[in-house]
Design an enzyme around this catalytic site. Structure first.
Site, short mmCIF file in Angstrom:
data_model
loop_
_atom_site.label_atom_id
_atom_site.label_comp_id
_atom_site.label_asym_id
_atom_site.label_seq_id
_atom_site.Cartn_x
_atom_site.Cartn_y
_atom_site.Cartn_z
CB CYS A 66 -1.11 -0.07 1.32
SG CYS A 66 -2.22 1.43 1.45
CB CYS A 70 -1.64 3.92 7.68
SG CYS A 70 -2.78 4.71 6.79
CB CYS A 73 -1.17 0.39 8.12
SG CYS A 73 -2.29 -1.18 7.43
CB CYS A 110 -15.38 -6.76 7.06
SG CYS A 110 -16.69 -6.76 8.89
CB CYS A 141 -18.38 -5.23 5.79
SG CYS A 141 -17.40 -3.57 6.63
CB CYS A 201 -18.08 -0.04 9.68
SG CYS A 201 -17.50 -0.69 10.65
NE ARG A 273 -16.98 -5.42 14.19
CZ ARG A 273 -17.67 -4.45 13.32
NH1 ARG A 273 -17.08 -4.09 12.24
NH2 ARG A 273 -19.10 -4.04 12.61
N1 SAM Z 1 -6.79 0.76 3.29
C1 SAM Z 1 -8.00 0.61 3.91
C2 SAM Z 1 -8.28 2.26 4.21
O1 SAM Z 1 -7.24 2.24 4.99
O2 SAM Z 1 -9.40 2.60 4.94
C3 SAM Z 1 -8.59 -0.23 4.37
C4 SAM Z 1 -7.96 -0.97 4.56
S1 SAM Z 1 -6.93 -0.65 7.11
C5 SAM Z 1 -6.03 -1.84 6.68
C6 SAM Z 1 -8.67 -0.79 7.64
C7 SAM Z 1 -8.11 -0.34 9.54
O3 SAM Z 1 -7.66 -1.10 10.11
C8 SAM Z 1 -7.53 0.89 9.55
O4 SAM Z 1 -8.09 1.85 9.27
C9 SAM Z 1 -6.78 1.54 10.60
O5 SAM Z 1 -7.44 1.49 12.30
C10 SAM Z 1 -7.55 -0.78 11.21
N2 SAM Z 1 -5.48 -1.00 11.35
C11 SAM Z 1 -4.60 -1.10 10.75
N3 SAM Z 1 -3.21 -1.89 11.09
C12 SAM Z 1 -4.13 -1.62 12.32
C13 SAM Z 1 -3.42 -2.38 13.34
N4 SAM Z 1 -2.25 -2.28 13.55
N5 SAM Z 1 -3.40 -1.92 14.20
C14 SAM Z 1 -5.08 -1.98 14.74
N6 SAM Z 1 -6.12 -0.88 13.89
C15 SAM Z 1 -5.13 -2.00 12.72
FE1 SF4 Z 2 -2.49 1.21 3.40
FE2 SF4 Z 2 -2.87 0.30 5.56
FE3 SF4 Z 2 -3.23 2.50 5.33
FE4 SF4 Z 2 -5.33 1.09 4.84
S1 SF4 Z 2 -4.12 1.17 6.83
S2 SF4 Z 2 -4.21 3.12 4.11
S3 SF4 Z 2 -3.63 -1.19 4.17
S4 SF4 Z 2 -1.55 1.47 5.42
#
Ligand code: SAM
Ligand code: SF4
Ligand code: DTB
Length: 332
Positions: A66, A70, A73, A110, A141, A201, A273
């Site tokens: 990606c 973030c 992530c 989801c 979802c 959500c 949740r």
């Molecule tokens: N890429 C899209 C986005 O960011 O909206 C969808 C997938 S992203 C993995 C979905 C959500 O997963 C993120 O917004 C975050 O809130 C949650 N998430 C990702 N990594 C996480 C982590 N290490 N611990 C807790 N929540 C996490």
């Molecule tokens: Fe990409 Fe992870 Fe950020 Fe979603 S949360 S935009 S998967 S880096």
């Protein structure tokens, strides 16, 4: 300071407030724990069966690589998290996973994709998945990143029930965690999803080193949206080796339970949740979260890329607590 702020009495009727103020939210957080949980539980049982928990199952349909940064992530291409990227999954594999989730008792499936934003042709492929999953009798979802108006319409026309798009943290703390998109980008996508008539959500992550004020502001932001999200996932940061937030001071579990309780009070009809992070929580802590008003979980051995409690363990926990699965998504 906020100890002197008057908090309105428990809402016994169905009036939802969208005009919460920060001092009120902070005052809720600072209530004696028993008073806070009592308030949350009292409200919870005016709107929901107190022993019913809605079950969602997650599947990563496009993993890793990606472009976003973030800090929490493992799927960001910028961090060395030891994750094997995978292209968009073929439909038969998605449907097989959905079938398994249904057999295990999930009511919602989801699907998550590691995209900043999908291309129109990706959305069309996702719609095929949504149709197939719905045909199995599951709610759907998806979480695909930022969407255009056209894409929200395509998803709505394809029958999508929910779109997950988290605010993640407060507006103030956001840029400490993510720099490749803005808070306003998130709010804009949420508004498009809402306008298209798709259920929302939306929640966040705590335990990212944010302050108590940031947690209050995140919940305030959610509770002052024009309509409360139907589902509010509260994630505890899952710390993953290689990500910038690895090594963050863990959040006091009692503060996590307080966050659930305040979410329940601010958004009394939403499904709150207890989301990521359960693998690091004791059964007793999870029981407190259910007492504080959590009434939904992610179920299944995996979240997107990290571990979730084993299904047998969750089944035993439900049994010990007298909880049952089911329920409509939102209090009527
Ligand atoms: N890429 C899209 C986005 O960011 O909206 C969808 C997938 S992203 C993995 C979905 C959500 O997963 C993120 O917004 C975050 O809130 C949650 N998430 C990702 N990594 C996480 C982590 N290490 N611990 C807790 N929540 C996490
Ligand atoms: Fe990409 Fe992870 Fe950020 Fe979603 S949360 S935009 S998967 S880096
Ligand atoms: C949400 O709020 N939490 C889920 C879901 N929505 C998409 C994701 C949690 C991801 C945890 C880290 C991982 O497994 O990659």
């Amino acid at each position: 300071m906020s100890a002197n702020v008057a908090i309105s009495p428990v809402q016994a009727d169905s009036t939802l407030r969208h005009d919460w103020r920060l001092p009120e939210v902070q005052a809720l957080f600072e209530l004696p724990f028993n008073d806070l949980v009592y308030r949350a539980q009292t409200l919870h049982r005016t709107h929901f069966d107190p022993n019913e928990v809605q079950i969602s199952s997650l599947l990563s349909i496009k993993t890793g690589a990606c472009s976003e940064d973030c800090g929490y992530c493992p799927q960001s291409a910028r961090y060395d998290s030891d994750l094997q990227p995978e292209a968009l999954m073929p439909i038969d594999k998605v449907l097989a996973a959905a079938q398994r989730a249904k057999q295990q008792g999930a009511s919602r499936f989801c699907m998550g994709a590691a995209w900043r934003q999908p291309k129109d042709k990706d959305v069309e492929r996702v719609v095929t998945m949504v149709k197939g999953v719905k045909a199995l009798g599951l709610e759907t979802c998806v979480t695909l990143g930022m969407l255009t108006e056209k894409q929200t319409r395509t998803l709505k026309d394809g029958g999508l029930d929910y779109y997950n798009h988290n605010l993640d943290t407060s507006q103030d703390y956001y840029s400490e965690v993510i720099t490749t998109r803005t808070y306003q980008d998130r709010l804009d996508t949420l508004a498009r999803v809402r306008d298209a008539g798709i259920n929302v959500c939306c929640g966040g992550i705590v335990g990212m080193g944010e302050s108590a004020t940031d947690r209050a502001k995140l919940l305030l932001e959610l509770a002052t949206l024009p309509k409360h999200p139907e589902s509010v996932p509260i994630n505890m940061l899952v710390q993953v080796e290689g990500t910038p937030l690895m090594g963050t001071e863990p959040l006091d579990p009692i503060v996590f339970v307080r966050t659930i309780a305040v979410a329940r009070i601010l958004m009394p009809k939403s499904r709150v949740r207890l989301s990521a992070g359960r693998n690091d929580m004791s059964d007793e802590m999870q029981a407190l979260c259910f007492l504080a008003g959590a009434n939904s979980i992610f179920y299944g051995d995996k979240l997107l890329t990290t571990d979730n409690p084993m299904t047998q363990h969750d089944m035993a926990l439900f049994d010990r607590l007298g909880l049952h699965s089911g329920g409509s998504s939102y209090a009527q």
